[in-house]
Design an enzyme around this catalytic site. Structure first.
Site, short mmCIF file in Angstrom:
data_model
loop_
_atom_site.label_atom_id
_atom_site.label_comp_id
_atom_site.label_asym_id
_atom_site.label_seq_id
_atom_site.Cartn_x
_atom_site.Cartn_y
_atom_site.Cartn_z
N LYS A 35 22.10 -6.37 -7.72
CA LYS A 35 20.96 -7.20 -7.33
C LYS A 35 19.67 -6.55 -7.85
O LYS A 35 19.67 -5.38 -8.24
CB LYS A 35 20.92 -7.37 -5.81
CG LYS A 35 20.66 -6.08 -5.06
CD LYS A 35 20.90 -6.22 -3.56
CE LYS A 35 20.59 -4.92 -2.85
NZ LYS A 35 21.11 -4.86 -1.48
N ARG A 130 20.51 -9.23 10.44
CA ARG A 130 19.84 -9.88 9.30
C ARG A 130 20.47 -11.26 9.06
O ARG A 130 19.84 -12.27 9.33
CB ARG A 130 19.94 -8.97 8.08
CG ARG A 130 19.12 -9.42 6.90
CD ARG A 130 19.01 -8.34 5.83
NE ARG A 130 20.26 -8.09 5.12
CZ ARG A 130 20.39 -7.22 4.11
NH1 ARG A 130 19.34 -6.52 3.71
NH2 ARG A 130 21.54 -7.05 3.50
N HIS A 158 27.53 -5.64 7.03
CA HIS A 158 26.65 -4.66 6.40
C HIS A 158 26.17 -3.65 7.44
O HIS A 158 25.83 -4.02 8.56
CB HIS A 158 25.46 -5.41 5.78
CG HIS A 158 24.64 -4.59 4.82
ND1 HIS A 158 25.20 -3.81 3.83
CD2 HIS A 158 23.29 -4.46 4.68
CE1 HIS A 158 24.23 -3.23 3.13
NE2 HIS A 158 23.07 -3.60 3.62
N ARG A 214 31.05 -1.72 -1.52
CA ARG A 214 29.93 -2.35 -2.22
C ARG A 214 28.81 -1.34 -2.51
O ARG A 214 27.74 -1.42 -1.95
CB ARG A 214 29.33 -3.49 -1.38
CG ARG A 214 30.22 -4.66 -1.09
CD ARG A 214 29.41 -5.79 -0.46
NE ARG A 214 28.54 -5.36 0.62
CZ ARG A 214 28.90 -5.29 1.90
NH1 ARG A 214 30.10 -5.65 2.29
NH2 ARG A 214 28.04 -4.87 2.79
N TYR A 256 -11.68 7.46 -9.62
CA TYR A 256 -12.33 6.81 -8.47
C TYR A 256 -12.41 7.73 -7.27
O TYR A 256 -11.45 8.44 -6.96
CB TYR A 256 -11.53 5.57 -8.05
CG TYR A 256 -11.56 4.44 -9.04
CD1 TYR A 256 -12.76 3.77 -9.34
CD2 TYR A 256 -10.40 4.00 -9.66
CE1 TYR A 256 -12.78 2.71 -10.24
CE2 TYR A 256 -10.41 2.95 -10.56
CZ TYR A 256 -11.60 2.31 -10.85
OH TYR A 256 -11.61 1.26 -11.73
N CYS A 303 -5.30 4.74 -11.27
CA CYS A 303 -6.03 3.49 -11.49
C CYS A 303 -5.04 2.37 -11.77
O CYS A 303 -3.82 2.57 -11.72
CB CYS A 303 -6.99 3.63 -12.66
SG CYS A 303 -8.03 5.11 -12.57
N ASP A 305 -4.38 0.71 -14.66
CA ASP A 305 -3.65 0.84 -15.93
C ASP A 305 -3.57 2.26 -16.45
O ASP A 305 -2.93 2.51 -17.47
CB ASP A 305 -4.33 0.01 -17.02
CG ASP A 305 -4.35 -1.46 -16.67
OD1 ASP A 305 -3.30 -2.10 -16.87
OD2 ASP A 305 -5.38 -1.94 -16.15
C1 LIG Z 1 22.08 -3.76 -1.29
C2 LIG Z 1 23.34 -3.97 -0.63
C3 LIG Z 1 24.41 -3.09 -0.81
C4 LIG Z 1 24.29 -1.79 -1.55
O1 LIG Z 1 23.52 -0.88 -0.80
P1 LIG Z 1 23.35 0.66 -1.29
O2 LIG Z 1 22.71 1.34 -0.15
O3 LIG Z 1 22.45 0.58 -2.49
O4 LIG Z 1 24.68 1.14 -1.64
C5 LIG Z 1 25.63 -3.43 -0.26
N1 LIG Z 1 25.78 -4.57 0.45
C6 LIG Z 1 24.76 -5.42 0.68
C7 LIG Z 1 24.98 -6.65 1.48
C8 LIG Z 1 23.51 -5.16 0.16
O5 LIG Z 1 22.49 -5.98 0.40
#
Ligand SMILES: *Cc1c(COP(=O)(O)O)cnc(C)c1O
Length: 368
Positions: A35, A130, A158, A214, A256, A303, A305
C-alpha cells in the site's frame, strides 16, 4: 540543476528481507503489503520483484492502486484491504476485503452479473477499533457466506499493539480471532486462510502466524520497533545535491528566525531540498546528513525548497563541490542514517519518513 530527493531502491535488499521473512514464518504464505506505493518505494517495481521471488499475494489499500500493477503485467493475486466499494474487481482480478454485509452484497451482485466466482476476505475487528465485523457477529459472516457467487477465502484481523513489550492485548486479539474461527467451523464456514500478523507479529508473535502473514515495514528493511535483531537490509537510500557552497563570517545568521548563528567563520552548504520534498521542518537544527562519508548537522530552519548544512569541518578535510551528493537517508562510507533516527527527530515513525520521502522522490532501481 537536479532538485529534490532521489531515492535509490535496492531490489536485492528487498529480496533479502523477503527471504528473512520466509525463514521466520517457515511455510506460511506471505501476503506482501505494498500500500501507499509500497511505503514510498514504488509499488510496480517492488511488486514485480516480489512476484518473481514467489510471493503469494500483494496487498494494496485501495483498488485504484492495483491498476498500475496489472498494467505493468503483474499476475500475482492482489488483495484490496480497505476499499468499501472496490472498482473493477473482475477486470483487475482483485480479492477484496469486506468490512460489512453491505459491501459484500454489492460485490455479490457484480460477480453474479459477470458470472464470476469472487473470492473475498472478511475483516474482523478483534481490538484495533478501525474496521471490521465484531467477533460476536457470526450471523453477519454466515449471511456473507450465503451470498451468490461469493466465496469467503480468508478471515483477517489487525493488531493494534504487537510492537510493545507487553503483548497481552495482542494475545487477547489472537484468542478472539481463533475463537471466531471455531464458531464458524461449527456452522460449516471454513475459510482457507486466517491472517493477522503484521511485521511486529512476524517478529514477536509466532503464535499469530496462522495461515498467512502480512508484513509491510520489514520488507523495506526496518523493524517495527527499536532494538529488534532480525536480519534486514534497508531498501531505500535518499540523496540530494549541494546547490551552493557559501563562506560566512562568525556571527552570521542562517535561515528563517535566525535559529542558527555561525560560531566561527564557516562554510555552509545550501541543499536543494525542503519541507515541500518531505524533508520535515522538524529536522531544523536537528537532522544529520552525510557528505563525503562524514556526518554533519542541518543549520537553521528547513525552508520550503532549500535547507542548509554546516560543512566547515568536512571542507577542511576533503574537497567538496557544488553538485556533490548528500545522503539524507541510508549509507555513505561507514556512516549510516536510518529512517528510525530521522523519525525520532521528527517525532514520528520510520513508516512516515519512508512514505514522505518516497512519494515525492525521483526513483532509481538497483539490482545485481
Ligand atoms: C499496513 C498494514 C499491514 C502491514 O503493517 P506493517 O506494520 O508495516 O507490517 C498489515 N495489515 C494491514 C491491514 C495493514 O493496514
Amino acid at each position: 540543476m537536479k532538485r529534490g530527493i532521489t531515492a535509490e531502491i535496492d531490489l536485492d535488499a528487498l529480496s533479502h528481507n523477503y527471504k528473512t521473512i520466509n525463514e521466520l514464518v517457515s511455510g506460511r504464505l506471505v501476503f506482501a503489503v505494498v500500500k501507499a506505493d509500497a511505503y514510498g518505494h514504488g509499488a510496480v517495481e517492488i511488486g514485480k520483484r516480489l512476484s518473481s521471488d514467489g510471493v503469494s499475494r500483494l496487498a494494496v489499500a485501495f483498488s485504484s492502486e492495483a491498476r498500475p500493477l496489472r498494467e505493468a503485467g503483474i499476475k500475482c493475486p492482489i488483495i484490496s484491504l480497505f476499499d468499501p466499494d472496490p472498482e473493477d474487481v473482475v477486470s483487475l482480478d482483485l480479492i477484496p476485503v469486506v468490512h460489512n454485509f453491505k459491501s459484500a452484497a454489492r460485490l455479490s451482485k457484480i460477480a453474479e452479473s459477470s458470472s464470476y466466482q469472487l473470492s473475498l476476505h472478511v475483516k474482523i475487528d478483534t481490538g484495533m477499533g478501525r474496521l471490521g465485523i465484531y467477533p460476536e457477529d457470526i450471523d453477519t459472516i454466515a449471511s456473507i457466506a450465503s451470498l451468490p457467487n461469493i466465496k469467503i477465502e480468508g478471515l483477517m484481523s489487525h493488531f493494534s499493539e504487537a510492537d510493545l513489550g507487553d503483548l497481552s492485548f495482542a494475545a487477547d486479539q489472537i484468542s478472539r480471532f481463533r475463537a471466531m474461527r471455531s464458531h464458524l467451523h461449527k456452522r460449516g464456514i471454513m475459510p482457507e486462510y486466517l491472517h493477522l500478523a503484521n511485521s511486529a507479529a512476524v517478529i514477536n508473535l509466532p503464535e499469530a502466524h496462522l495461515d498467512a502473514v502480512r508484513p509491510g515495514i520489514i520488507l523495506y528493511g526496518y523493524p517495527p520497533q527499536h532494538g529488534s535483531s532480525i536480519d534486514l537490509k534497508p531498501v531505500m537510500k535518499a540523496t540530494v545535491t549541494i546547490h551552493s557552497l557559501r563562506k560566512v563570517k562568525a556571527g552570521a545568521p542562517i535561515s528563517y528566525g535566525r535559529t542558527f548563528i555561525a560560531k566561527r567563520d564557516s562554510i555552509i552548504a545550501v541543499l536543494g531540498i525542503g519541507y515541500a520534498d518531505g524533508y520535515c521542518r522538524s529536522f531544523s537544527n536537528a537532522a544529520d546528513v552525510l557528505i563525503s562519508g562524514k556526518r554533519t548537522r542541518i543549520a537553521g530552519r528547513i525552508c520550503m525548497d532549500l535547507c542548509m548544512a554546516d560543512v566547515t569541518d568536512i571542507a577542511a578535510e576533503t574537497d567538496i563541490s557544488e553538485g556533490d551528493e548528500v545522503v539524507i537517508l541510508g549509507r555513505q562510507g561507514d556512516e549510516f542514517i536510518s529512517a528510525d533516527e530521522l523519525a525520532l527527530k521528527a517525532g514520528t515513525i520510520s513508516y512516515e519518513i519512508l512514505t514522505s520521502f518516497g512519494s515525492r522522490a525521483g526513483k532509481i532501481y538497483k539490482h545485481s
